[in-house]
Design an enzyme around this catalytic site. Sequence first.
Site: not given
Ligand code: IVH
Length: 700
Positions: A249, A321, A138, A159, A105-106, A442, A457, A439, A136, A58-60, A140, A462, A197, A345
């Site tokens: 986030y 945070k 993290k 980034r 980074s974190l 054989c 092979c 192989c 919250e 339906e969306y389509d 990946d 074989c 992310e 982690k």
């Molecule tokens: S906050 C300035 N929140 O983890 C702070 N980062 O290992 C900004 N990541 O570079 C980061 N989930 O790419 C934040 N809920 C989350 C996240 C998150 C994944 C990533 C992010 C960061 C990396 C650091």
Amino acid sequence: MYSAGKTKSLQQLTTTLLDKVKKEKIDAKKDIDELREVLRFHEYRYYIINDPLIADYEYDQLFKTLETIETAHPELITTDSPTQRVAKGLTKDFPPAPHLVPMLSLENSYNGEDLIDWDRKARELAKLNQIEYCVEPKFDGASISLIYENDLLARGATRGDGVQGDDITTNIKQIRSVPLSAKISDYGLQQIEIRGEVLLTKDNFKKYNDKLIEQNLAPLANPRNAAAGSLRIKDPKEVSRRNLEAFLYHISDYVTLPGASVHKLLQTHSGSLELLWELGFRSPQKEVRVFKGIEEVVKYCHEYEQKRDDLPYEIDGMVVKVNSLELQDQLGMTTHHPRWAIAYKFKARQATSKLRAIEFQVGRTGSITPVAKIEPVPIGGVTVGSISLFNEEVIREKDLMIGDTVLVERAGDVIPYIVKSLPEVRTGNEQPIIFPTKCPVCHDKLVKTPDEAVWRCVNINCEAQVLQRIFHFTSKDAMDIRGLGEAIVQKFYDLGFLKDIPGIYTLPFDKIRTLEGFGEKSITNLQAAITTSKEQPLHRLIFALGIRYVGETTAKTLAHAVKHLLDFAQLSLEELQNLEDVGPKVAGSIHQFFRNPDNIEMLKHLETLGLKLKNDKKDMAVSGNLSGQTFLFTGTLPTLKRSEAEALVESNGGKLLGSVSSKLNYLVTGDEAGSKLEKAKKITSVKIISEAEFLTLVNR
Ligand code: IVH
């Protein structure tokens, strides 16, 4: 984002528009805005809150109607029209994209003590007894930055080095959970920079890797690499096919409209997640928790780690945070990370081991796959001893030698892989890996074509290939012949009872009866399983033939395309390529298979043995009686096997779901239905029906 009242009115509008489409009464100019509004609403229901209210088709229909109007009236196209995600052609390059605020980074922590220590330092700096925290997941994936200006998505970037990334706006638009417009002006904002992310769900990642493995290509190591790689693809259509998702986030910067004051939600991190959610972004609004002090934070992090495997996507930890944005400013940052946030982690799913040997295995298409035999190590609850290396190139890329110490990873449900060797700890006794030229089974000479990564092979007789083809034919997802597993096939083969696929249907049961371990009961069961397999739908037979590059999905497409399996022998390469999902490589392989007289002979033989090569109506049904409806089965059904019932759904155009949710239309219940039934009873839109009612629906 959408109130209950608004949701209701948009649902009514959807019905009206669908009706107009059906009756061809759409008025291009009058209806275009409503079409867009309705499509945006359903994108939100599907991609942000994961609770769709209409069927995909339906969306389509609505989407295609909008596309048709816009083609006829290009002057009516707007940059945030749902059609504008679709890009044409290839991206030339990704221009530099300076970030408004550096993407830092974190800092990492690995246990409760680390977190308590970090909290103490933060409290000392802030001169406070207690700090309120948000916690919250993290995610990946690969980080991105989005800028919205005047309610429109203006730029999406990677980034990069943290100061400047690449402008990947076209690719970002392929991610359906990233809205093309957001009413930031309603919150007094003229511009906003958001961080998040991009990720692939475990399911989508697996599907993607399965395709690579089918081609003997090394699969991508983990969803994170897959997401990062996907963002830099030059073909936006391919980006779209990867089904990327995004969690947003962090609001890293904003500019208010002239005269507007800062919105009160922008005082805390939890508030800003709520604001993002209200604007229609997929923020971790449902995942985030606010705690008064660090002890509760530590407890929550430990609890969440247990849930890790149940989530549909990968997370590698939690992010803690400081909730007050004012306090965040006060704490500031180092050049590497903010002082107001820290990552907790989870335990790594990696281990080191010794590479003992390489085994070269012959696949059913003759491909030679090197398999690393390592000293068994436990990773994430499973002992890993064998790891596929897919092709010769992988051995070279990873610089592997026998005796090497290797780093092994196993992320979630993902198959284990060797991350790298550690040449620093070599003793000098390591031996080079010599890829065979013949192989291993054989002893025929191996062949490699320039367009392939794998040695083969090419002796189709074989022994290893013949066995693998039979293993595949009888396997669960193919003809599903229970009682004819690999060990039994091997035994019958060794005894000369089974030489090829048709041989399954002419097994010498008089001789088998005399074997140890084959009682009357197991013989009867095996005979029944073999007979039942003759009724398998055509797509299963196609898959079971093990044609190179033809996986289960392609097999289904192929089954819809012909009236009789042997019709493929008449189709040209071009005709094959016109089929959905069939590219030149797949078409070439199907073509080759059906031009081989031995294969045609085998198929004719199978037909005389009673297998179904004809396509019955059920298989042909592109939009059958169950079209657009979703089904789930629970309990033991009175007459149908679960697999038969599921096949009926699919062949009649219905869709199977894995769990009970508001997306489910029918729960078909049998004896001893359990928790699914209880859950379904709570959702009024789910219809609970019996097998008999289900069969009536099928034949309606
Ligand atoms: S906050 C300035 N929140 O983890 C702070 N980062 O290992 C900004 N990541 O570079 C980061 N989930 O790419 C934040 N809920 C989350 C996240 C998150 C994944 C990533 C992010 C960061 C990396 C650091």
